[in-house]
Design an enzyme around this catalytic site. Structure first.
Site: not given
Length: 152
Positions: A23, A65-66, A45-47, A101, A71, A19, A98, A91
């Site tokens: 990160k 991205s999540g 996941t993307g970021t 998810d 996810d 999250h 989301h 977190d």
């Protein structure tokens, strides 16, 4: 549910997710374990994946991205047997839009019996495991038998 035993390979597929507020912790963790992680296949996941690649010399397969479905992509790969471990720094103090998810991803990881680390300490312990670099047997749902029973 019926179960069967499958063998997890020595070279694992490790999925990484964090999250936003965590990160930097995931990047620190990846930096700490870069040598070990480089011996395995990594998806993220993307970021998270972009940030890890920016700060570490790891080759990351970046999904989307999540919040946009990353996810769920990881969850699908887990159910297909294509992810062996999940490191998910989530977190606990920040509600996520989301959140369903996130819960679905953790549920799928539990269903398919893959190791999950949700914080730095549990991720460190996973990386220190004697099973990290060797094959090991685990129980998973016997999907073929499940389908046969349901279609009778």
């Amino acid at each position: 549910m019926n179960y069967k035993t499958v063998q997890t390979p020595a070279r694992k597929v490790i999925a990484l997710v964090a999250h936003d507020n965590l990160k930097s912790s995931l990047i620190d963790w990846c930096t700490k374990h870069e040598a070990s992680l480089s011996q395995h296949r990594i998806c993220a996941t993307g970021t998270s994946g972009q940030l890890i690649e920016k700060h570490c010399s790891l080759n990351i397969e970046k999904l989307i991205s999540g919040p946009l479905g990353g996810d769920q992509q990881i969850g699908a790969r887990i159910s297909e047997g294509d992810v062996d471990m999940l490191v998910f720094f989530w977190d606990p103090f920040e509600p996520m839009p989301h959140d369903p998810d996130v819960k679905a991803l953790l549920r799928i990881a539990a269903v398919w019996n893959i190791p999950v680390a949700c914080n730095f300490a549990s991720a460190d312990m996973m990386m220190a495991s004697s099973l990290l670099d060797q094959p090991f047997d685990k129980r998973v749902p016997d999907y073929e038998r499940y389908i046969q029973q349901r279609s009778q």
